[in-house]
Design a protein around this motif. Structure first.
Motif, PDB file in Angstrom:
ATOM      1  N   ILE A 177       9.265  -7.413  -0.501  1.00 53.18           N
ATOM      2  CA  ILE A 177       8.296  -6.319  -0.684  1.00 53.18           C
ATOM      3  C   ILE A 177       8.105  -5.525   0.611  1.00 53.18           C
ATOM      4  O   ILE A 177       7.036  -4.963   0.852  1.00 53.18           O
ATOM      5  CB  ILE A 177       6.930  -6.859  -1.168  1.00 53.18           C
ATOM      6  CG1 ILE A 177       6.392  -7.928  -0.202  1.00 53.18           C
ATOM      7  CG2 ILE A 177       7.040  -7.411  -2.586  1.00 53.18           C
ATOM      8  CD1 ILE A 177       4.949  -8.320  -0.480  1.00 53.18           C
ATOM      9  N   LYS A 178       9.140  -5.457   1.448  1.00 54.65           N
ATOM     10  CA  LYS A 178       8.983  -4.804   2.750  1.00 54.65           C
ATOM     11  C   LYS A 178       8.614  -3.328   2.631  1.00 54.65           C
ATOM     12  O   LYS A 178       7.862  -2.805   3.464  1.00 54.65           O
ATOM     13  CB  LYS A 178      10.235  -4.977   3.606  1.00 54.65           C
ATOM     14  CG  LYS A 178      11.543  -4.540   2.978  1.00 54.65           C
ATOM     15  CD  LYS A 178      12.698  -4.975   3.865  1.00 54.65           C
ATOM     16  CE  LYS A 178      14.033  -4.751   3.206  1.00 54.65           C
ATOM     17  NZ  LYS A 178      15.139  -5.306   4.027  1.00 54.65           N
ATOM     18  N   ASN A 179       9.087  -2.659   1.603  1.00 59.67           N
ATOM     19  CA  ASN A 179       8.721  -1.252   1.436  1.00 59.67           C
ATOM     20  C   ASN A 179       7.235  -1.104   1.121  1.00 59.67           C
ATOM     21  O   ASN A 179       6.557  -0.229   1.668  1.00 59.67           O
ATOM     22  CB  ASN A 179       9.558  -0.614   0.322  1.00 59.67           C
ATOM     23  CG  ASN A 179      11.020  -0.462   0.714  1.00 59.67           C
ATOM     24  OD1 ASN A 179      11.346  -0.342   1.899  1.00 59.67           O
ATOM     25  ND2 ASN A 179      11.904  -0.477  -0.270  1.00 59.67           N
ATOM     26  N   GLU A 180       6.732  -1.964   0.221  1.00 59.08           N
ATOM     27  CA  GLU A 180       5.308  -1.926  -0.121  1.00 59.08           C
ATOM     28  C   GLU A 180       4.436  -2.250   1.094  1.00 59.08           C
ATOM     29  O   GLU A 180       3.386  -1.626   1.318  1.00 59.08           O
ATOM     30  CB  GLU A 180       4.994  -2.906  -1.253  1.00 59.08           C
ATOM     31  CG  GLU A 180       5.541  -2.513  -2.609  1.00 59.08           C
ATOM     32  CD  GLU A 180       6.969  -3.018  -2.829  1.00 59.08           C
ATOM     33  OE1 GLU A 180       7.647  -3.392  -1.828  1.00 59.08           O
ATOM     34  OE2 GLU A 180       7.401  -3.047  -3.993  1.00 59.08           O
ATOM     35  N   LEU A 181       4.885  -3.217   1.897  1.00 63.43           N
ATOM     36  CA  LEU A 181       4.130  -3.594   3.091  1.00 63.43           C
ATOM     37  C   LEU A 181       4.099  -2.444   4.093  1.00 63.43           C
ATOM     38  O   LEU A 181       3.053  -2.143   4.677  1.00 63.43           O
ATOM     39  CB  LEU A 181       4.744  -4.843   3.724  1.00 63.43           C
ATOM     40  CG  LEU A 181       4.605  -6.147   2.921  1.00 63.43           C
ATOM     41  CD1 LEU A 181       5.481  -7.244   3.522  1.00 63.43           C
ATOM     42  CD2 LEU A 181       3.153  -6.611   2.869  1.00 63.43           C
ATOM     43  N   ARG A 182       5.240  -1.781   4.279  1.00 60.24           N
ATOM     44  CA  ARG A 182       5.288  -0.639   5.207  1.00 60.24           C
ATOM     45  C   ARG A 182       4.449   0.526   4.695  1.00 60.24           C
ATOM     46  O   ARG A 182       3.700   1.156   5.468  1.00 60.24           O
ATOM     47  CB  ARG A 182       6.733  -0.183   5.413  1.00 60.24           C
ATOM     48  CG  ARG A 182       7.574  -1.088   6.278  1.00 60.24           C
ATOM     49  CD  ARG A 182       8.843  -0.424   6.740  1.00 60.24           C
ATOM     50  NE  ARG A 182       9.646  -1.356   7.512  1.00 60.24           N
ATOM     51  CZ  ARG A 182      10.663  -2.076   7.007  1.00 60.24           C
ATOM     52  NH1 ARG A 182      10.987  -1.930   5.723  1.00 60.24           N
ATOM     53  NH2 ARG A 182      11.329  -2.910   7.759  1.00 60.24           N
TER      54      ARG A 182
END
Length: 241
Positions: free
Chosen positions: A120-125
């Motif tokens: 979920i790195k995009n959501e976290l960023r």
């Protein structure tokens, strides 16, 4: 250790074993061969001869089974409550997640945390999230953990810091938005208890042994000990802030 154990048994000195999560099935899988040998040589007899096993939570007792010793008691950890509480701002510009515990990838589930963040790195960023893990590198895995964050391209999101103590630990907790614990097994984690006392909502796995309490009091978001489940808990946390 062996000489003390033998003296206790030989002289019929009553004692209670406090395993702090080490007798659970998950804990026994860590360094499995070493523990199998140690159990066979000395610890099985040591546990069986004890007046009782003291577990820290009901779940720890269940996860440990009855083969060690049928006599058991449950006495949890405790602490003096703090009057200070973390401030949850209405408009959060950055979501600060914090985790505290030794940097042991298997025990603390840090490998699962890395995998979850990668999913979920995009959501976290997009939500300006940072996840800082504080703790001592007692098992020499810090470099490996850093390499894994780089490999998964999340080093800007997830970082591993040194240990925290005293006032510094309190200040960091009070400046955070949520506490994270992804352990595969625990006894009764003091860092989690402290975080809850400061009013921090928690992302916690079943292995922390407090999932039932967190769910019952809606004190955070719980997850199974899998990367997918932990990632889903993060998404729910972000949506709630």
């Amino acid at each position: 250790g062996f000489s003390i154990i033998n003296e206790l048994i030989k002289n019929e000195i009553p004692y209670i074993v406090i395993p702090r999560g080490e007798l659970t099935k998950s804990a026994q899988k860590s360094k499995r061969l070493k523990k199998m040998i140690g159990n066979t040589i000395i610890f099985n007899r040591f546990a069986r001869k004890a007046e009782a096993i003291q577990y820290l939570t009901t779940q720890e007792k269940i996860d440990s089974g009855k083969s060690w010793n049928k006599k058991a008691l449950i006495i949890p950890n405790g602490m003096e409550s703090s009057m200070q509480k973390a401030s949850q701002q209405n408009e959060i510009k950055e979501i600060k997640f914090i985790s505290i515990g030794r940097l042991d990838p298997y025990h603390k589930g840090l490998d699962l945390l890395i995998q979850a963040c990668s999913l979920i790195k995009n959501e976290l960023r997009n939500n300006n999230c940072s996840i800082k893990v504080f703790g001592p590198d007692r098992v020499g895995k810090l470099d490996e953990l850093i390499r894994d964050t780089q490999k998964n391209e999340i080093e800007d999101i997830l970082s591993f810091e040194g240990p925290l103590y005293g006032e510094e630990k309190k200040d960091v907790m009070l400046d955070s938005n949520a506490f994270v614990i992804t352990s595969r097994f625990e006894g009764h984690p003091m860092a989690l208890i402290e975080a809850m006392d400061y009013g921090l909502p928690c992302i916690a796995t079943t292995g922390c042994n407090m999932r039932e309490e967190i769910d019952a009091y809606e004190a955070g978001w719980t997850a199974d000990c899998t990367a997918d489940s932990i990632a889903n808990a993060f998404i729910k946390a972000i949506e709630s802030m």
